[in-house]
Design an enzyme around this catalytic site. Structure first.
Site, PDB file in Angstrom:
ATOM      1  N   TYR A 154       1.572   9.953  -3.424  1.00 39.16           N
ATOM      2  CA  TYR A 154       1.698   9.424  -2.062  1.00 39.16           C
ATOM      3  C   TYR A 154       3.116   9.665  -1.537  1.00 39.16           C
ATOM      4  CZ  TYR A 154       1.097   6.050   1.780  1.00 39.16           C
ATOM      5  OH  TYR A 154       1.002   5.447   3.011  1.00 39.16           O
ATOM      6  N   GLU A 156       5.619  11.572  -2.490  1.00 38.78           N
ATOM      7  CA  GLU A 156       6.103  12.947  -2.336  1.00 38.78           C
ATOM      8  C   GLU A 156       5.314  13.719  -1.285  1.00 38.78           C
ATOM      9  OE1 GLU A 156       8.875  13.808  -3.240  1.00 38.78           O
ATOM     10  OE2 GLU A 156       9.394  12.800  -5.105  1.00 38.78           O
ATOM     11  N   LYS A 158       4.062  12.381   1.392  1.00 40.98           N
ATOM     12  CA  LYS A 158       4.569  11.889   2.683  1.00 40.98           C
ATOM     13  C   LYS A 158       5.945  12.484   2.974  1.00 40.98           C
ATOM     14  CE  LYS A 158       1.295   8.995   4.132  1.00 40.98           C
ATOM     15  NZ  LYS A 158       0.491   9.270   5.335  1.00 40.98           N
ATOM     16  N   ASN A 183       5.006  -2.184   5.404  1.00 39.65           N
ATOM     17  CA  ASN A 183       3.795  -2.980   5.118  1.00 39.65           C
ATOM     18  C   ASN A 183       3.217  -3.605   6.388  1.00 39.65           C
ATOM     19  OD1 ASN A 183       5.539  -2.867   2.644  1.00 39.65           O
ATOM     20  ND2 ASN A 183       3.693  -3.749   1.748  1.00 39.65           N
ATOM     21  N   PHE A 200      -4.534 -11.607  -1.486  1.00 40.32           N
ATOM     22  CA  PHE A 200      -4.271 -13.053  -1.563  1.00 40.32           C
ATOM     23  C   PHE A 200      -5.227 -13.841  -0.665  1.00 40.32           C
ATOM     24  CE2 PHE A 200       0.516 -12.583  -2.865  1.00 40.32           C
ATOM     25  CZ  PHE A 200       0.134 -12.231  -4.145  1.00 40.32           C
TER      26      PHE A 200
HETATM   27  N1  UDP Z   1       1.108  -7.607  -5.214  1.00 39.72           N
HETATM   28  C1  UDP Z   1       0.810  -8.757  -5.942  1.00 39.72           C
HETATM   29  N2  UDP Z   1      -0.498  -9.073  -6.150  1.00 39.72           N
HETATM   30  C2  UDP Z   1      -1.534  -8.322  -5.656  1.00 39.72           C
HETATM   31  C3  UDP Z   1      -1.230  -7.174  -4.896  1.00 39.72           C
HETATM   32  C4  UDP Z   1       0.106  -6.842  -4.705  1.00 39.72           C
HETATM   33  O1  UDP Z   1       1.713  -9.465  -6.413  1.00 39.72           O
HETATM   34  O2  UDP Z   1      -2.705  -8.695  -5.868  1.00 39.72           O
HETATM   35  C5  UDP Z   1       2.523  -7.256  -5.006  1.00 39.72           C
HETATM   36  C6  UDP Z   1       2.882  -5.866  -5.495  1.00 39.72           C
HETATM   37  O3  UDP Z   1       3.293  -5.904  -6.839  1.00 39.72           O
HETATM   38  C7  UDP Z   1       4.016  -5.494  -4.557  1.00 39.72           C
HETATM   39  C8  UDP Z   1       3.705  -6.246  -3.273  1.00 39.72           C
HETATM   40  O4  UDP Z   1       2.770  -7.248  -3.618  1.00 39.72           O
HETATM   41  O5  UDP Z   1       5.247  -5.956  -5.063  1.00 39.72           O
HETATM   42  C9  UDP Z   1       3.108  -5.369  -2.181  1.00 39.72           C
HETATM   43  O6  UDP Z   1       2.054  -4.637  -2.745  1.00 39.72           O
HETATM   44  P1  UDP Z   1       1.055  -3.752  -1.892  1.00 39.72           P
HETATM   45  O7  UDP Z   1       0.033  -3.198  -2.838  1.00 39.72           O
HETATM   46  O8  UDP Z   1       0.555  -4.542  -0.744  1.00 39.72           O
HETATM   47  O9  UDP Z   1       1.898  -2.557  -1.281  1.00 39.72           O
HETATM   48  P2  UDP Z   1       3.295  -1.839  -1.603  1.00 39.72           P
HETATM   49  O10 UDP Z   1       4.269  -2.483  -0.694  1.00 39.72           O
HETATM   50  O11 UDP Z   1       3.671  -2.061  -3.049  1.00 39.72           O
HETATM   51  O12 UDP Z   1       3.032  -0.420  -1.289  1.00 39.72           O
END
Ligand code: UDP
Length: 325
Positions: A154, A156, A158, A183, A200
């Site tokens: 992803y 690289e 991008k 995000n 979540f």
């Molecule tokens: N994360 C988490 N629990 C989950 C999903 C993600 O703690 O069920 C954490 C993940 O480790 C990261 C952050 O939330 O630190 C954001 O993760 P996401 O997959 O949304 O996207 P990223 O910003 O990492 O591309």
């Protein structure tokens, strides 16, 4: 100032999270939209309300296999390239498609843009900064990316996308725009997408443990989808600016705090359970949006609380979970 004339628009990833919201806005503005989606991470449900829209046409095709034949001979005023798996869970499942759609498809779309003199917008990412050593991240920061890590297909591709847009602009005069997306959350993220907000919310609404990866001290900065799309539209119609622009919310928060806020806003009694931190998970992420403010007059307006409440309401309905009494 937004161009008021009707545009012929191509949106790749039109059934995806950002693509479907963008398509809605473009149709609201009176434009004619051709959407392309493979439905690998997108969903027909995201655009089911557009099935009979007179100005919307959907081509179901996997862009990683080449531009669909239906596009041959068509001309566009604007091309938006948003098609790609975008969650860490999603792109690791679709590594080759992720590489192809961000690299090869980008080149093919730049060629198409050149041919029909379209302006083209490519969706890059804060992942270009990798696990950033500069904080917050300005567009001038070159990043700290593991080129062979679990996110490399992803990150690289991008980065290649950005290089390709700059090369076609500099050498061939293609009218390009590059956004770096941070995000983003809101309705229409796939329920099993794996990204933090939807994961979540689903867990909190279903009374399951919230899976905080690592100790939860890593940070992210969450932008509500309506703010993000407004930024996209301003950037696309902005005067001559071709270098990347961060569009994201600088309101930085730890993952643990996201878990606690979502649990509270859902009125849930879920416990928090720690899970292993995936490899190369960035420690911190926060956009510097000075450039977007200056260039576009853009900044986010939806608070995290409001955005989360709207998103929770959507998933409550989608999952069939009645509001707490
Ligand atoms: N994360 C988490 N629990 C989950 C999903 C993600 O703690 O069920 C954490 C993940 O480790 C990261 C952050 O939330 O630190 C954001 O993760 P996401 O997959 O949304 O996207 P990223 O910003 O990492 O591309």
């Amino acid at each position: 100032m937004m161009n008021s004339s009707v545009q012929r628009v191509l949106v790749t990833g039109a059934a995806g999270f950002l693509g479907s919201h963008l398509t809605d806005r473009l149709l609201d503005m009176g434009h004619e939209v051709t959407g392309v989606d493979s439905m690998i991470t997108g969903s027909g449900e995201n655009i089911s309300h557009l099935r009979t829209h007179p100005k919307f046409k959907l081509i179901t095709a996997d862009l990683a296999r080449g531009l669909p034949s239906e596009l041959k001979g068509q001309t566009f005023d604007r091309i938006w390239h948003l098609a790609s798996p975008a969650s860490p869970v999603g792109y690791v499942k679709q590594q080759v498609i992720t590489l192809k759609v961000n690299a090869i498809t980008t080149i093919e779309l730049l060629e198409l843009a050149e041919k029909c003199r379209a302006r083209i917008f490519v969706a890059s990412t804060s992942e270009c900064y990798g696990d950033p050593l500069e904080h917050p991240q300005k567009e001038t920061y070159w990043g700290n990316v593991n080129s062979v890590g679990m996110r490399s297909m992803y990150d690289e591709s991008k980065r290649f996308m950005e290089a390709a847009a700059m090369a076609y602009h500099r050498e061939r005069g293609v009218d390009t725009r590059i956004v770096r997306i941070f995000n983003t959350y809101g309705p229409r993220l796939a329920v099993d997408d794996g990204r933090v907000v939807v994961a979540f919310i689903k867990q909190a609404l279903q009374g399951e443990p919230l899976t905080v990866q690592g100790d939860g001290s890593q940070t992210r900065s969450l932008c509500y989808v309506d703010d993000e799309i407004r930024g996209f539209l301003l950037l696309m119609e902005s005067p001559d600016y071709h270098l990347p622009v961060n569009i994201g919310n600088p309101d930085e928060v730890s993952v643990m705090q996201i878990a606690q806020e979502i649990r509270d806003l859902c009125g849930s009694k879920s416990v928090i359970r720690h899970a292993p931190l995936p490899p190369d998970d960035p420690r911190q992420r926060c956009p510097d949006i000075t450039l977007a403010k200056k260039l576009l007059g853009w900044e986010p307006t939806v608070s995290r609380r409001d955005g989360l409440l709207r998103t929770i309401a959507y998933y409550r309905q989608k999952l069939g979970i009645p509001a707490a009494a």
